[in-house]
Design a protein around this motif. Structure first.
Motif, PDB file in Angstrom:
ATOM      1  N   LEU A 173     -10.153  19.229 -14.808  1.00 44.86           N
ATOM      2  CA  LEU A 173     -10.568  18.982 -16.171  1.00 44.86           C
ATOM      3  C   LEU A 173     -10.250  17.508 -16.416  1.00 44.86           C
ATOM      4  N   GLN A 174     -11.174  16.658 -15.990  1.00 46.44           N
ATOM      5  CA  GLN A 174     -11.047  15.202 -15.966  1.00 46.44           C
ATOM      6  C   GLN A 174     -10.221  14.741 -14.754  1.00 46.44           C
ATOM      7  N   ALA A 175     -10.888  14.543 -13.624  1.00 47.30           N
ATOM      8  CA  ALA A 175     -10.256  13.850 -12.501  1.00 47.30           C
ATOM      9  C   ALA A 175     -10.063  12.402 -12.912  1.00 47.30           C
ATOM     10  N   THR A 224      -4.826  12.974 -10.158  1.00 50.23           N
ATOM     11  CA  THR A 224      -4.311  13.451 -11.436  1.00 50.23           C
ATOM     12  C   THR A 224      -5.416  14.214 -12.157  1.00 50.23           C
ATOM     13  N   ASP A 225      -5.094  15.433 -12.512  1.00 46.42           N
ATOM     14  CA  ASP A 225      -6.000  16.356 -13.201  1.00 46.42           C
ATOM     15  C   ASP A 225      -5.611  16.292 -14.669  1.00 46.42           C
ATOM     16  N   ARG A 226      -6.191  15.328 -15.388  1.00 47.40           N
ATOM     17  CA  ARG A 226      -5.659  14.910 -16.680  1.00 47.40           C
ATOM     18  C   ARG A 226      -5.660  16.029 -17.710  1.00 47.40           C
ATOM     19  N   GLY A 227      -6.769  16.735 -17.830  1.00 50.35           N
ATOM     20  CA  GLY A 227      -6.853  17.779 -18.836  1.00 50.35           C
ATOM     21  C   GLY A 227      -6.050  19.019 -18.502  1.00 50.35           C
ATOM     22  N   ASN A 228      -5.764  19.233 -17.221  1.00 49.44           N
ATOM     23  CA  ASN A 228      -4.947  20.379 -16.798  1.00 49.44           C
ATOM     24  C   ASN A 228      -3.480  20.014 -16.627  1.00 49.44           C
ATOM     25  N   ASP A 229      -3.130  18.761 -16.888  1.00 51.77           N
ATOM     26  CA  ASP A 229      -1.733  18.300 -16.837  1.00 51.77           C
ATOM     27  C   ASP A 229      -1.049  18.656 -15.523  1.00 51.77           C
TER      28      ASP A 229
END
Length: 351
Positions: free
Chosen positions: A211-213, A227-232
């Protein structure tokens, strides 16, 4: 045999505009002597820390003059210590020496060759050529070390070789280009000429989905950290894009993330993650754990191999050992009838 794992070490930084404080750190670069360079996006500066997270100095400051910064995003360092900073809002790349002294710049706002529209990630190859990803132009431009335009690739879209908001970029030793796409939630891989090779990812919260690489880095073995920004979380893949494991979850505690942005991995296996909303850099260590292979000789690797291996290592271990992790379960066959095992270590062996 060994398998990778990570463990949290420490973090540094907090919200603010003082020395060592951040207002949305975005990207990280490391020099050859362990210093950590962080783009402090909303504070319009780059801050430099030693490898223990101690503040050293800063450079930049809000503006559009030489040496001033306006929304610095990507950062990359040469072997000689020169620092290249992609300015998201000034639509240019500025170059500084290792102490933050201004050297030169290239680029201006536009869509033509050598112009930028919201540059984001920046990286360089072993020859010193500079690769700059552009948020709004949805392309990657390539320059020589003096900032002279060479070529470009990419355009807006969702097909192979097309982009929707490329966020960060990294190159391997062979010149292959790995690009993390924020809005397409994937990583695309290109050869040194910009020819499409393959991709991995896709929108979601499952293993290998994003969810946003956002940020991307490679370790010495070629594994890919995203970093998988939206999935923290941070997800780890092998060089072919096959999912290996993930670490982190949403929160403010140690080992948790809130909008992980840039990421870097040093030669000693330390992982540095810039957290946009936690306003800190968290530091992790790559570790290894032994794995058994076909310990019982039945021609396959499964949970029974772990039992044989553990019993050979310590007769008492299989009696007392229970290993639960974020992605797997290991227990004694006598109590569970386990015949398969998957996952990774997230805690130490029972004493």
């Amino acid at each position: 045999m060994t398998a990778k794992d990570v463990e949290f070490l420490f973090s540094f930084g907090e919200f603010g505009n003082g020395n060592g404080q951040f207002d949305e750190p975005v990207d990280i670069a490391l020099d050859g002597i362990g210093n950590i360079y962080v783009t402090d996006f909303q504070n319009d500066r780059v801050q430099v820390f030693d490898n223990a997270g101690n503040y050293q100095f800063q450079f930049g400051g809000t503006g559009n003059g030489d040496g001033q910064l306006y929304k610095p995003w990507g950062i990359a360092l040469t072997d000689s210590g020169n620092v290249y900073v992609a300015e998201h809002a000034n639509h240019r790349v500025q170059v500084f020496d290792s102490l933050g002294n201004y050297q030169f710049q290239f680029g201006n706002e536009g869509t033509g060759n050598g112009q930028f529209n919201e540059p984001t990630g920046i990286a360089m190859n072993v020859n010193g050529d500079i690769y700059v990803a552009e948020w709004a132009n949805n392309r990657v431009q390539v320059f020589d070390s003096a900032g002279n335009y060479q070529f470009q690739f990419g355009s807006a879209g969702t097909s192979n070789g097309e982009f929707r908001v490329p966020a960060n970029i990294v190159l391997d030793g062979d010149g292959n280009i790995y690009l993390a796409e924020r809005n397409n939630s994937r990583v695309q891989v290109f050869d040194s000429t910009g020819s499409y090779q393959f991709q991995f990812g896709g929108s979601g919260n499952g293993d290998g989905q994003f969810l946003q690489a956002f940020g991307i880095a490679l370790d010495e073995s070629g594994d890919i950290y995203v970093t998988d920004r939206g999935n923290d979380r941070v997800q780890v893949f092998d060089s072919a894009g096959t999912f290996q494991f993930a670490f982190g979850n949403e929160g403010t505690g140690n080992g948790q993330f809130d909008r992980p942005n840039g990421i870097a991995v040093d030669d000693a296996g330390r992982i540095y993650v810039a957290e946009g909303l936690n306003n800190r850099v968290s530091v992790w260590q790559i570790t290894t754990m032994p794995t058994p292979g076909d310990a019982n000789g039945d021609g396959k690797v499964d949970g029974l191999d772990y039992l044989v291996w553990a019993e050979n290592f310590d007769d008492n271990l299989a009696e007392i050992h229970r290993f639960t992790g974020e992605r797997g379960l290991y227990d004694t066959a006598a109590s569970t009838g386990l015949t398969t095992w998957s996952g990774r270590r997230t805690s130490k062996w029972a004493e």
